[in-house]
Design an enzyme around this catalytic site. Structure first.
Site, PDB file in Angstrom:
ATOM      1  CE1 TYR A  44     -16.488  10.778 -15.973  1.00 27.02           C
ATOM      2  CE2 TYR A  44     -16.112  10.837 -13.607  1.00 27.02           C
ATOM      3  CZ  TYR A  44     -16.434  10.131 -14.755  1.00 27.02           C
ATOM      4  OH  TYR A  44     -16.700   8.800 -14.678  1.00 27.02           O
ATOM      5  NE  ARG A  98      -2.860   0.536   3.369  1.00 25.46           N
ATOM      6  CZ  ARG A  98      -2.218   0.940   4.487  1.00 25.46           C
ATOM      7  NH1 ARG A  98      -1.649   2.129   4.550  1.00 25.46           N
ATOM      8  NH2 ARG A  98      -2.162   0.160   5.539  1.00 25.46           N
ATOM      9  CE  LYS A 120     -12.688   7.166 -18.419  1.00 27.16           C
ATOM     10  NZ  LYS A 120     -13.068   8.444 -17.808  1.00 27.16           N
ATOM     11  CG  ASP A 170      -9.952  15.316 -15.127  1.00 27.47           C
ATOM     12  OD1 ASP A 170      -9.290  14.770 -16.035  1.00 27.47           O
ATOM     13  OD2 ASP A 170     -10.941  14.775 -14.599  1.00 27.47           O
TER      14      ASP A 170
HETATM   15  C1  LIG Z   1     -13.535   8.868 -16.606  1.00 30.64           C
HETATM   16  C2  LIG Z   1     -13.162  10.202 -16.107  1.00 30.64           C
HETATM   17  C3  LIG Z   1     -12.923  10.428 -14.748  1.00 30.64           C
HETATM   18  C4  LIG Z   1     -13.075   9.343 -13.718  1.00 30.64           C
HETATM   19  O1  LIG Z   1     -12.143   8.328 -13.875  1.00 30.64           O
HETATM   20  P1  LIG Z   1     -12.383   6.799 -13.409  1.00 30.64           P
HETATM   21  O2  LIG Z   1     -11.139   6.134 -13.825  1.00 30.64           O
HETATM   22  O3  LIG Z   1     -13.613   6.317 -14.101  1.00 30.64           O
HETATM   23  O4  LIG Z   1     -12.584   6.830 -11.931  1.00 30.64           O
HETATM   24  C5  LIG Z   1     -12.537  11.699 -14.362  1.00 30.64           C
HETATM   25  N1  LIG Z   1     -12.408  12.692 -15.256  1.00 30.64           N
HETATM   26  C6  LIG Z   1     -12.637  12.524 -16.561  1.00 30.64           C
HETATM   27  C7  LIG Z   1     -12.482  13.664 -17.490  1.00 30.64           C
HETATM   28  C8  LIG Z   1     -13.025  11.270 -17.038  1.00 30.64           C
HETATM   29  O5  LIG Z   1     -13.281  11.114 -18.345  1.00 30.64           O
END
Ligand SMILES: *Cc1c(COP(=O)(O)O)cnc(C)c1O
Length: 376
Positions: free
Chosen positions: A98, A46, A195, A170
């Site tokens: 998001y 961890r 992604k 983000d």
């Molecule tokens: C998918 C996504 C998230 C969340 O990510 P997870 O891996 O599903 O927890 C946050 N921000 C954006 C822009 C996303 O496309």
């Protein structure tokens, strides 16, 4: 060394012990301690694991940062970064953020006394106006989700620096390949590595990268304390995905541009949102802060019925949530990623029932276009 080469040769690309070109998966929870007075580099997975460590160092290189952290999901990364704040703090965030980030800010952190104001960040004055005496952080997402609105990052960072705020972004949509916000002065870059970084729709993961030793130790405290860490197997999948980041981003962007141009010519399409199009309001700004426009675009059909028809008919596109994978995905924000935003608020943001979001993959673009053609 140029960026494309650095993706593959960054000092962390192989196993220094054996020379293996793929870093091993250290599938272990704990490590023998030869001397309890002087524990080794690793003692419990961890806190730190060699495979995750290699990924974290690679992520830091990719984002031109110095400290990287890998989390069990993008939401774990976002939540853990927000958790460096304290009770009474206030955040100014992008309004069409998001859906999951919106939810955690409005339904979880507000309960702990960390509140958020959401503003349209295409106008920097809106940020300035939303700042209160207790504002401590600026949370950006650009291009935003799902309408691809572009924020002037350097302008937003200048406000954050002047007002003493920690800036977070983000960067999921651009991926580090197209945009490196730390170079623009942002303090913390966050990713849903699920992604584009992973890129193959086979792993859920998240990342945070910074250049600040102080912020790094606050993030590490939460990562280790909350423990939303990425496992060794999933860390390895991300390391593998990263190797093809450049090829995927370039080709997916290429097809996204062709699809956007085709959609623009269709009489049944009322709006196309792709920052690569020269008439997109954020085109010039994005061009100045990123080296590409990404592979996500959205469009509105003339009627909600036609949006439904497209979803029913497509065969090459997978109707699904998520984005950034090698398979093209068509999603319906009103019922999927943004379902948690109240309907009135959603409509005000332009996330209507005729809005479709596309994440363009690696299929032949002619097939992707033919599949969307529902004139009859
Ligand atoms: C998918 C996504 C998230 C969340 O990510 P997870 O891996 O599903 O927890 C946050 N921000 C954006 C822009 C996303 O496309």
């Amino acid at each position: 060394m140029k960026y494309g080469t650095r993706i593959l040769h960054n000092g962390f690309e192989l196993d220094p012990r054996t020379g293996a070109l793929s870093f091993p998966i250290y599938q272990t929870s704990t490590f023998r301690q030869e001397d309890v007075d002087h524990p080794g580099e690793y003692n419990y997975s961890r806190s730190s694991n060699p495979t995750r460590d290699t990924l974290e160092k690679t992520l830091a290189v990719l984002e031109s940062g110095t400290h990287g952290y890998a989390f069990s999901s993008g939401m774990a990364a976002t939540s853990s970064c927000l958790a460096i704040l304290r009770q009474g703090d206030h955040v100014v965030a992008t309004e069409d953020i998001y859906g999951g980030s919106y939810k955690i800010m409005t339904s979880f952190f507000d309960r702990l006394g960390i509140t958020t104001s959401f503003v349209d960040m295409t106008r920097l004055e809106n940020i300035e106006e939303a700042i209160r005496p207790n504002t401590r952080a600026l949370f950006l997402e650009t291009p935003s989700n799902p309408l691809l609105k572009v924020t002037d990052i350097s302008g937003a960072v200048a406000i954050a620096k002047r007002r003493g705020l920690v800036s977070m972004i983000d960067n999921t949509f651009m991926s580090p390949y197209f945009m490196r916000p730390l170079d623009l002065g942002v303090d913390i870059v966050i990713h849903s590595a699920t992604k584009f970084i992973g890129g193959h729709s086979d792993v859920i993961g998240g990342a945070a990268v910074t250049r600040s030793d102080e912020l790094a130790s606050r993030i590490y405290f939460v990562q280790n304390g909350f423990g939303a860490v990425l496992g060794p197997q999933d860390s390895w999948l991300l390391l593998r995905g990263i190797k093809t980041l450049r090829a995927r981003m370039e080709m997916q962007q290429d097809s996204a541009m062709k699809i956007a141009q085709w959609l623009k010519r269709q009489p049944w399409v009322s709006d196309v949102y792709y920052p690569g199009l020269p008439d997109h309001p954020g085109h010039e700004i994005l061009k100045s802060q990123a080296s590409g426009f990404g592979a996500v675009l959205s469009f509105k059909t003339d009627t909600a019925e036609r949006a439904r028809l497209i979803m029913k008919r497509v065969k090459v596109w997978f109707v699904a949530v998520s984005l950034g994978g090698v398979e093209s995905i068509l999603s319906y924000p009103a019922k999927m990623s943004h379902a948690s935003i109240p309907r009135d608020e959603r409509e005000r943001l332009g996330i209507t029932e005729s809005l479709i979001r596309l994440s363009v993959g690696l299929e032949d673009v002619e097939d992707l276009i033919e599949d969307l053609d529902v004139r009859d």
